[in-house]
Write a protein that holds these residues in place. Structure first.
Motif, PDB file in Angstrom:
ATOM      1  N   LYS A   1       1.960  -4.471  -3.922  1.00 37.45           N
ATOM      2  CA  LYS A   1       3.049  -4.791  -3.006  1.00 37.45           C
ATOM      3  C   LYS A   1       2.545  -4.703  -1.571  1.00 37.45           C
ATOM      4  O   LYS A   1       1.722  -3.833  -1.260  1.00 37.45           O
ATOM      5  CB  LYS A   1       4.192  -3.797  -3.198  1.00 37.45           C
ATOM      6  CG  LYS A   1       4.898  -3.951  -4.531  1.00 37.45           C
ATOM      7  CD  LYS A   1       5.986  -2.929  -4.681  1.00 37.45           C
ATOM      8  CE  LYS A   1       6.739  -3.170  -5.979  1.00 37.45           C
ATOM      9  NZ  LYS A   1       7.650  -2.049  -6.308  1.00 37.45           N
ATOM     10  N   LEU A   2       3.030  -5.562  -0.732  1.00 37.71           N
ATOM     11  CA  LEU A   2       2.690  -5.535   0.698  1.00 37.71           C
ATOM     12  C   LEU A   2       3.884  -4.998   1.479  1.00 37.71           C
ATOM     13  O   LEU A   2       5.031  -5.362   1.182  1.00 37.71           O
ATOM     14  CB  LEU A   2       2.379  -6.948   1.194  1.00 37.71           C
ATOM     15  CG  LEU A   2       1.183  -7.659   0.557  1.00 37.71           C
ATOM     16  CD1 LEU A   2       1.090  -9.096   1.081  1.00 37.71           C
ATOM     17  CD2 LEU A   2      -0.104  -6.894   0.861  1.00 37.71           C
ATOM     18  N   VAL A   3       3.601  -4.143   2.453  1.00 35.83           N
ATOM     19  CA  VAL A   3       4.652  -3.655   3.355  1.00 35.83           C
ATOM     20  C   VAL A   3       4.075  -3.657   4.767  1.00 35.83           C
ATOM     21  O   VAL A   3       3.087  -2.967   5.041  1.00 35.83           O
ATOM     22  CB  VAL A   3       5.099  -2.213   2.995  1.00 35.83           C
ATOM     23  CG1 VAL A   3       6.243  -1.782   3.912  1.00 35.83           C
ATOM     24  CG2 VAL A   3       5.528  -2.093   1.532  1.00 35.83           C
ATOM     25  N   GLY A   4       4.676  -4.445   5.649  1.00 34.93           N
ATOM     26  CA  GLY A   4       4.248  -4.474   7.042  1.00 34.93           C
ATOM     27  C   GLY A   4       5.065  -3.486   7.877  1.00 34.93           C
ATOM     28  O   GLY A   4       6.088  -2.957   7.405  1.00 34.93           O
ATOM     29  N   LEU A   5       4.630  -3.239   9.079  1.00 36.07           N
ATOM     30  CA  LEU A   5       5.348  -2.302   9.975  1.00 36.07           C
ATOM     31  C   LEU A   5       4.970  -2.588  11.411  1.00 36.07           C
ATOM     32  O   LEU A   5       3.791  -2.864  11.710  1.00 36.07           O
ATOM     33  CB  LEU A   5       4.952  -0.859   9.636  1.00 36.07           C
ATOM     34  CG  LEU A   5       5.483   0.254  10.553  1.00 36.07           C
ATOM     35  CD1 LEU A   5       5.646   1.550   9.766  1.00 36.07           C
ATOM     36  CD2 LEU A   5       4.588   0.500  11.762  1.00 36.07           C
TER      37      LEU A   5
ATOM     38  N   ASP B   1       4.664   3.325  -9.221  1.00 29.51           N
ATOM     39  CA  ASP B   1       3.937   2.651 -10.313  1.00 29.51           C
ATOM     40  C   ASP B   1       3.288   1.330  -9.915  1.00 29.51           C
ATOM     41  O   ASP B   1       3.044   0.477 -10.779  1.00 29.51           O
ATOM     42  CB  ASP B   1       4.858   2.431 -11.523  1.00 29.51           C
ATOM     43  CG  ASP B   1       5.402   3.752 -12.066  1.00 29.51           C
ATOM     44  OD1 ASP B   1       4.675   4.754 -11.961  1.00 29.51           O
ATOM     45  OD2 ASP B   1       6.528   3.769 -12.570  1.00 29.51           O
ATOM     46  N   SER B   2       3.056   1.122  -8.654  1.00 29.63           N
ATOM     47  CA  SER B   2       2.431  -0.135  -8.221  1.00 29.63           C
ATOM     48  C   SER B   2       1.368   0.184  -7.170  1.00 29.63           C
ATOM     49  O   SER B   2       1.486   1.180  -6.455  1.00 29.63           O
ATOM     50  CB  SER B   2       3.513  -1.020  -7.590  1.00 29.63           C
ATOM     51  OG  SER B   2       2.943  -2.118  -6.944  1.00 29.63           O
ATOM     52  N   TRP B   3       0.358  -0.652  -7.069  1.00 31.50           N
ATOM     53  CA  TRP B   3      -0.509  -0.567  -5.893  1.00 31.50           C
ATOM     54  C   TRP B   3       0.280  -1.079  -4.699  1.00 31.50           C
ATOM     55  O   TRP B   3       1.117  -1.992  -4.843  1.00 31.50           O
ATOM     56  CB  TRP B   3      -1.767  -1.422  -6.085  1.00 31.50           C
ATOM     57  CG  TRP B   3      -2.799  -0.756  -6.937  1.00 31.50           C
ATOM     58  CD1 TRP B   3      -2.866  -0.807  -8.306  1.00 31.50           C
ATOM     59  CD2 TRP B   3      -3.879   0.071  -6.500  1.00 31.50           C
ATOM     60  NE1 TRP B   3      -3.936  -0.051  -8.739  1.00 31.50           N
ATOM     61  CE2 TRP B   3      -4.570   0.497  -7.655  1.00 31.50           C
ATOM     62  CE3 TRP B   3      -4.331   0.492  -5.251  1.00 31.50           C
ATOM     63  CZ2 TRP B   3      -5.698   1.328  -7.588  1.00 31.50           C
ATOM     64  CZ3 TRP B   3      -5.449   1.317  -5.183  1.00 31.50           C
ATOM     65  CH2 TRP B   3      -6.121   1.718  -6.339  1.00 31.50           C
ATOM     66  N   THR B   4       0.031  -0.501  -3.541  1.00 26.57           N
ATOM     67  CA  THR B   4       0.743  -0.925  -2.325  1.00 26.57           C
ATOM     68  C   THR B   4      -0.247  -0.963  -1.167  1.00 26.57           C
ATOM     69  O   THR B   4      -1.112  -0.088  -1.064  1.00 26.57           O
ATOM     70  CB  THR B   4       1.863   0.093  -1.969  1.00 26.57           C
ATOM     71  OG1 THR B   4       2.731   0.235  -3.085  1.00 26.57           O
ATOM     72  CG2 THR B   4       2.662  -0.355  -0.756  1.00 26.57           C
ATOM     73  N   ILE B   5      -0.102  -1.965  -0.340  1.00 29.96           N
ATOM     74  CA  ILE B   5      -0.835  -1.974   0.937  1.00 29.96           C
ATOM     75  C   ILE B   5       0.209  -1.897   2.052  1.00 29.96           C
ATOM     76  O   ILE B   5       1.060  -2.789   2.182  1.00 29.96           O
ATOM     77  CB  ILE B   5      -1.717  -3.223   1.077  1.00 29.96           C
ATOM     78  CG1 ILE B   5      -2.836  -3.183   0.025  1.00 29.96           C
ATOM     79  CG2 ILE B   5      -2.316  -3.294   2.478  1.00 29.96           C
ATOM     80  CD1 ILE B   5      -3.803  -4.351   0.093  1.00 29.96           C
ATOM     81  N   LEU B   6       0.156  -0.788   2.783  1.00 28.25           N
ATOM     82  CA  LEU B   6       1.043  -0.588   3.937  1.00 28.25           C
ATOM     83  C   LEU B   6       0.203  -0.871   5.182  1.00 28.25           C
ATOM     84  O   LEU B   6      -0.841  -0.237   5.376  1.00 28.25           O
ATOM     85  CB  LEU B   6       1.544   0.865   3.944  1.00 28.25           C
ATOM     86  CG  LEU B   6       2.283   1.329   5.208  1.00 28.25           C
ATOM     87  CD1 LEU B   6       3.603   0.584   5.395  1.00 28.25           C
ATOM     88  CD2 LEU B   6       2.542   2.846   5.143  1.00 28.25           C
ATOM     89  N   PHE B   7       0.637  -1.824   5.969  1.00 32.64           N
ATOM     90  CA  PHE B   7      -0.178  -2.178   7.143  1.00 32.64           C
ATOM     91  C   PHE B   7       0.704  -2.304   8.378  1.00 32.64           C
ATOM     92  O   PHE B   7       1.838  -2.759   8.301  1.00 32.64           O
ATOM     93  CB  PHE B   7      -0.963  -3.479   6.903  1.00 32.64           C
ATOM     94  CG  PHE B   7      -0.103  -4.651   6.530  1.00 32.64           C
ATOM     95  CD1 PHE B   7       0.346  -4.821   5.237  1.00 32.64           C
ATOM     96  CD2 PHE B   7       0.257  -5.584   7.490  1.00 32.64           C
ATOM     97  CE1 PHE B   7       1.161  -5.904   4.889  1.00 32.64           C
ATOM     98  CE2 PHE B   7       1.054  -6.677   7.150  1.00 32.64           C
ATOM     99  CZ  PHE B   7       1.511  -6.821   5.840  1.00 32.64           C
ATOM    100  N   SER B   8       0.150  -1.850   9.496  1.00 28.76           N
ATOM    101  CA  SER B   8       0.909  -1.914  10.747  1.00 28.76           C
ATOM    102  C   SER B   8       0.310  -2.978  11.658  1.00 28.76           C
ATOM    103  O   SER B   8      -0.873  -3.307  11.540  1.00 28.76           O
ATOM    104  CB  SER B   8       0.865  -0.559  11.451  1.00 28.76           C
ATOM    105  OG  SER B   8      -0.464  -0.124  11.618  1.00 28.76           O
ATOM    106  N   HIS B   9       1.149  -3.491  12.528  1.00 27.06           N
ATOM    107  CA  HIS B   9       0.655  -4.396  13.572  1.00 27.06           C
ATOM    108  C   HIS B   9       1.277  -3.971  14.903  1.00 27.06           C
ATOM    109  O   HIS B   9       2.355  -3.367  14.915  1.00 27.06           O
ATOM    110  CB  HIS B   9       0.954  -5.864  13.237  1.00 27.06           C
ATOM    111  CG  HIS B   9       2.412  -6.203  13.226  1.00 27.06           C
ATOM    112  ND1 HIS B   9       3.210  -6.050  12.116  1.00 27.06           N
ATOM    113  CD2 HIS B   9       3.214  -6.686  14.211  1.00 27.06           C
ATOM    114  CE1 HIS B   9       4.441  -6.433  12.414  1.00 27.06           C
ATOM    115  NE2 HIS B   9       4.476  -6.815  13.670  1.00 27.06           N
ATOM    116  N   PRO B  10       0.601  -4.239  16.005  1.00 29.15           N
ATOM    117  CA  PRO B  10       1.085  -3.716  17.291  1.00 29.15           C
ATOM    118  C   PRO B  10       2.441  -4.253  17.741  1.00 29.15           C
ATOM    119  O   PRO B  10       3.260  -3.494  18.218  1.00 29.15           O
ATOM    120  CB  PRO B  10      -0.011  -4.108  18.282  1.00 29.15           C
ATOM    121  CG  PRO B  10      -1.234  -4.341  17.457  1.00 29.15           C
ATOM    122  CD  PRO B  10      -0.746  -4.825  16.123  1.00 29.15           C
ATOM    123  N   ALA B  11       2.668  -5.538  17.597  1.00 32.04           N
ATOM    124  CA  ALA B  11       3.927  -6.085  18.122  1.00 32.04           C
ATOM    125  C   ALA B  11       4.205  -7.473  17.563  1.00 32.04           C
ATOM    126  O   ALA B  11       3.283  -8.262  17.334  1.00 32.04           O
ATOM    127  CB  ALA B  11       3.868  -6.156  19.642  1.00 32.04           C
TER     128      ALA B  11
END
Ligand code: BEZ
Length: 210
Positions: free
Chosen positions: A64-68, A28-38
Protein backbone atom coordinates in the motif's frame (compact mmCIF):
# COMPACT_ATOMS: atom_id res chain seq x y z
CA UNK A 1 12.50 9.34 15.45
CA UNK A 2 11.67 5.77 14.43
CA UNK A 3 14.51 3.51 13.40
CA UNK A 4 14.81 0.32 11.40
CA UNK A 5 13.32 -2.53 13.43
CA UNK A 6 10.87 -0.32 15.34
CA UNK A 7 7.14 -0.80 15.07
CA UNK A 8 5.68 1.95 12.88
CA UNK A 9 4.20 4.58 15.21
CA UNK A 10 0.42 4.60 15.07
CA UNK A 11 -1.69 7.70 14.40
CA UNK A 12 -5.04 8.86 13.14
CA UNK A 13 -5.17 11.34 10.29
CA UNK A 14 -7.33 12.82 7.58
CA UNK A 15 -6.35 11.73 4.10
CA UNK A 16 -7.54 12.24 0.55
CA UNK A 17 -9.40 8.91 0.78
CA UNK A 18 -10.96 9.59 4.21
CA UNK A 19 -10.05 9.20 7.86
CA UNK A 20 -7.22 6.75 8.53
CA UNK A 21 -6.09 4.81 11.58
CA UNK A 22 -2.64 3.91 10.37
CA UNK A 23 -2.22 0.62 12.30
CA UNK A 24 -5.48 -0.67 10.85
CA UNK A 25 -4.74 0.54 7.36
CA UNK A 26 -1.34 -1.17 7.17
CA UNK A 27 -2.35 -4.40 8.93
CA UNK A 28 -1.02 -7.54 7.19
CA UNK A 29 0.28 -5.64 4.17
CA UNK A 30 3.55 -4.10 3.07
CA UNK A 31 3.26 -0.32 3.16
CA UNK A 32 5.37 2.52 1.84
CA UNK A 33 4.77 5.75 3.76
CA UNK A 34 6.39 8.68 2.01
CA UNK A 35 6.42 12.40 2.65
CA UNK A 36 6.83 15.30 0.28
CA UNK A 37 7.60 18.92 1.16
CA UNK A 38 4.61 20.67 -0.36
CA UNK A 39 1.73 20.38 -2.79
CA UNK A 40 1.95 22.31 -6.08
CA UNK A 41 5.74 22.15 -6.20
CA UNK A 42 7.65 20.79 -9.19
CA UNK A 43 9.87 18.03 -7.79
CA UNK A 44 7.01 16.74 -5.61
CA UNK A 45 4.72 16.62 -8.62
CA UNK A 46 7.18 14.43 -10.52
CA UNK A 47 7.59 12.13 -7.53
CA UNK A 48 3.90 11.75 -6.71
CA UNK A 49 3.20 11.13 -10.38
CA UNK A 50 5.96 8.51 -10.36
CA UNK A 51 4.31 6.66 -7.48
CA UNK A 52 0.92 6.92 -9.19
CA UNK A 53 2.26 5.63 -12.52
CA UNK A 54 3.74 2.62 -10.73
CA UNK A 55 0.55 1.88 -8.78
CA UNK A 56 0.14 -1.49 -10.56
CA UNK A 57 3.70 -2.49 -9.55
CA UNK A 58 2.89 -1.77 -5.89
CA UNK A 59 -0.44 -3.61 -6.20
CA UNK A 60 1.37 -6.65 -7.67
CA UNK A 61 3.80 -6.53 -4.75
CA UNK A 62 0.95 -6.29 -2.24
CA UNK A 63 2.17 -2.92 -1.05
CA UNK A 64 0.00 0.00 0.00
CA UNK A 65 1.16 3.55 -0.70
CA UNK A 66 0.51 6.41 1.71
CA UNK A 67 1.69 9.94 0.93
CA UNK A 68 1.98 12.83 3.40
CA UNK A 69 2.70 16.51 3.49
CA UNK A 70 2.07 19.43 5.81
CA UNK A 71 -0.78 20.72 3.66
CA UNK A 72 -4.54 20.75 4.08
CA UNK A 73 -6.96 18.27 2.56
CA UNK A 74 -8.24 21.10 0.35
CA UNK A 75 -4.74 21.76 -0.99
CA UNK A 76 -4.22 18.03 -1.58
CA UNK A 77 -7.50 17.71 -3.46
CA UNK A 78 -6.81 20.82 -5.55
CA UNK A 79 -3.35 19.41 -6.44
CA UNK A 80 -4.69 15.95 -7.28
CA UNK A 81 -7.25 17.64 -9.52
CA UNK A 82 -4.63 19.90 -11.12
CA UNK A 83 -2.24 17.04 -11.93
CA UNK A 84 -5.08 14.90 -13.28
CA UNK A 85 -6.26 17.74 -15.54
CA UNK A 86 -2.74 18.58 -16.76
CA UNK A 87 -1.32 15.09 -17.21
CA UNK A 88 -4.13 12.56 -16.82
CA UNK A 89 -2.33 10.98 -13.82
CA UNK A 90 -4.54 10.33 -10.79
CA UNK A 91 -3.03 9.95 -7.30
CA UNK A 92 -5.25 7.09 -6.11
CA UNK A 93 -3.33 6.40 -2.90
CA UNK A 94 -4.26 8.29 0.29
CA UNK A 95 -2.32 11.48 1.02
CA UNK A 96 -2.24 12.50 4.68
CA UNK A 97 -3.04 16.12 5.48
CA UNK A 98 -0.56 16.60 8.32
CA UNK A 99 -1.48 20.19 8.93
CA UNK A 100 -0.54 20.08 12.66
CA UNK A 101 2.77 18.31 11.77
CA UNK A 102 2.09 15.61 14.34
CA UNK A 103 2.81 12.66 12.04
CA UNK A 104 5.81 14.37 10.43
CA UNK A 105 7.32 15.02 13.86
CA UNK A 106 6.66 11.47 15.04
CA UNK A 107 8.34 10.00 11.98
CA UNK A 108 11.29 12.40 11.97
CA UNK A 109 10.19 13.80 8.62
CA UNK A 110 10.54 17.34 9.89
CA UNK A 111 14.26 18.02 9.93
CA UNK A 112 14.70 21.66 11.02
CA UNK A 113 18.17 22.07 9.52
CA UNK A 114 16.54 21.45 6.13
CA UNK A 115 13.14 23.09 6.78
CA UNK A 116 11.09 24.03 9.84
CA UNK A 117 7.79 23.89 7.97
CA UNK A 118 8.08 21.27 5.23
CA UNK A 119 8.70 17.55 5.55
CA UNK A 120 11.81 16.17 3.89
CA UNK A 121 11.38 13.44 1.27
CA UNK A 122 11.20 10.40 3.57
CA UNK A 123 10.34 6.84 2.57
CA UNK A 124 9.43 4.28 5.22
CA UNK A 125 9.13 0.63 4.16
CA UNK A 126 6.87 -1.17 6.65
CA UNK A 127 6.37 -4.93 6.64
CA UNK A 128 3.10 -6.85 7.21
CA UNK A 129 3.92 -7.13 10.93
CA UNK A 130 4.04 -3.33 11.15
CA UNK A 131 7.82 -3.17 11.53
CA UNK A 132 9.91 -0.48 9.82
CA UNK A 133 12.38 -2.29 7.59
CA UNK A 134 14.09 0.42 5.56
CA UNK A 135 14.17 4.21 5.70
CA UNK A 136 15.30 6.68 3.05
CA UNK A 137 15.63 10.44 3.46
CA UNK A 138 16.15 12.92 0.65
CA UNK A 139 16.46 16.68 0.94
CA UNK A 140 13.99 19.17 -0.47
CA UNK A 141 15.87 19.80 -3.70
CA UNK A 142 16.66 16.23 -4.85
CA UNK A 143 13.97 13.84 -6.03
CA UNK A 144 13.95 10.17 -5.14
CA UNK A 145 14.77 7.29 -7.50
CA UNK A 146 11.70 5.16 -8.21
CA UNK A 147 13.79 2.30 -9.58
CA UNK A 148 15.67 2.14 -6.26
CA UNK A 149 12.44 2.30 -4.27
CA UNK A 150 11.06 -0.65 -6.27
CA UNK A 151 14.35 -2.55 -6.09
CA UNK A 152 14.54 -2.07 -2.32
CA UNK A 153 10.97 -3.31 -1.89
CA UNK A 154 11.62 -6.44 -3.97
CA UNK A 155 14.90 -7.00 -2.09
CA UNK A 156 13.16 -6.84 1.29
CA UNK A 157 10.41 -9.20 0.16
CA UNK A 158 12.95 -11.57 -1.42
CA UNK A 159 15.16 -11.59 1.68
CA UNK A 160 12.15 -12.53 3.81
CA UNK A 161 10.79 -15.15 1.43
CA UNK A 162 14.06 -17.04 0.87
CA UNK A 163 15.89 -16.14 4.13
CA UNK A 164 18.81 -14.70 2.19
CA UNK A 165 20.72 -11.42 2.00
CA UNK A 166 21.23 -9.37 -1.11
CA UNK A 167 24.61 -8.06 -2.21
CA UNK A 168 25.69 -4.71 -3.58
CA UNK A 169 23.56 -3.56 -6.54
CA UNK A 170 21.46 -6.74 -6.44
CA UNK A 171 18.56 -6.80 -8.85
CA UNK A 172 15.87 -9.45 -9.25
CA UNK A 173 17.13 -12.48 -11.18
CA UNK A 174 20.61 -12.33 -9.65
CA UNK A 175 22.00 -14.75 -7.09
CA UNK A 176 21.45 -14.11 -3.37
CA UNK A 177 23.85 -14.47 -0.45
CA UNK A 178 23.27 -17.41 1.90
CA UNK A 179 23.95 -16.92 5.61
CA UNK A 180 27.45 -17.89 6.73
CA UNK A 181 27.71 -21.38 8.26
CA UNK A 182 27.35 -21.59 12.03
CA UNK A 183 29.36 -24.77 12.55
CA UNK A 184 32.41 -26.44 11.08
CA UNK A 185 30.16 -29.25 9.80
CA UNK A 186 28.05 -26.70 7.95
CA UNK A 187 31.23 -25.17 6.53
CA UNK A 188 32.39 -28.54 5.20
CA UNK A 189 28.91 -29.28 3.83
CA UNK A 190 28.96 -25.97 2.03
CA UNK A 191 32.17 -26.85 0.21
CA UNK A 192 30.33 -29.73 -1.42
CA UNK A 193 27.37 -27.53 -2.43
CA UNK A 194 26.72 -25.96 -5.80
CA UNK A 195 26.84 -22.46 -4.31
CA UNK A 196 29.00 -19.86 -6.05
CA UNK A 197 31.67 -19.39 -3.39
CA UNK A 198 34.32 -16.75 -2.87
CA UNK A 199 34.97 -18.38 0.47
CA UNK A 200 32.79 -20.28 2.92
CA UNK A 201 31.46 -17.02 4.42
CA UNK A 202 30.61 -15.44 1.06
CA UNK A 203 28.46 -17.84 -0.90
CA UNK A 204 25.67 -17.16 -3.35
CA UNK A 205 22.86 -19.28 -4.69
CA UNK A 206 20.28 -19.06 -7.45
CA UNK A 207 16.76 -18.25 -6.35
CA UNK A 208 13.73 -19.89 -7.95
CA UNK A 209 12.53 -17.94 -10.99
CA UNK A 210 9.64 -15.63 -10.02
C1 BEZ B 1 9.78 20.85 -5.11
O1 BEZ B 1 9.07 19.85 -4.96
O2 BEZ B 1 10.09 21.25 -6.22
C2 BEZ B 1 10.27 21.58 -3.92
C3 BEZ B 1 9.52 21.62 -2.77
C4 BEZ B 1 9.98 22.29 -1.66
C5 BEZ B 1 11.21 22.93 -1.72
C6 BEZ B 1 11.98 22.86 -2.86
C7 BEZ B 1 11.51 22.17 -3.97
Amino acid sequence: MPRIGDLAPDFEAMTTTGKMKFSEYIKDSWTILFSHPADFTPVCTTEMSGFALDQSFFDEHKTKLVGLSIDSIHAHIAWVNNVKKNTGVLFEFPIIADIDMSVSKRYGMLQPGESETAAVRAVFFIDPAGKIRLIMYYPLNVGRNMEEIKRALIALQTADKYKVSLPLNWVPGEKAIVSPPKTVDEMIEREASDYEMVDFYLAKKELPKA
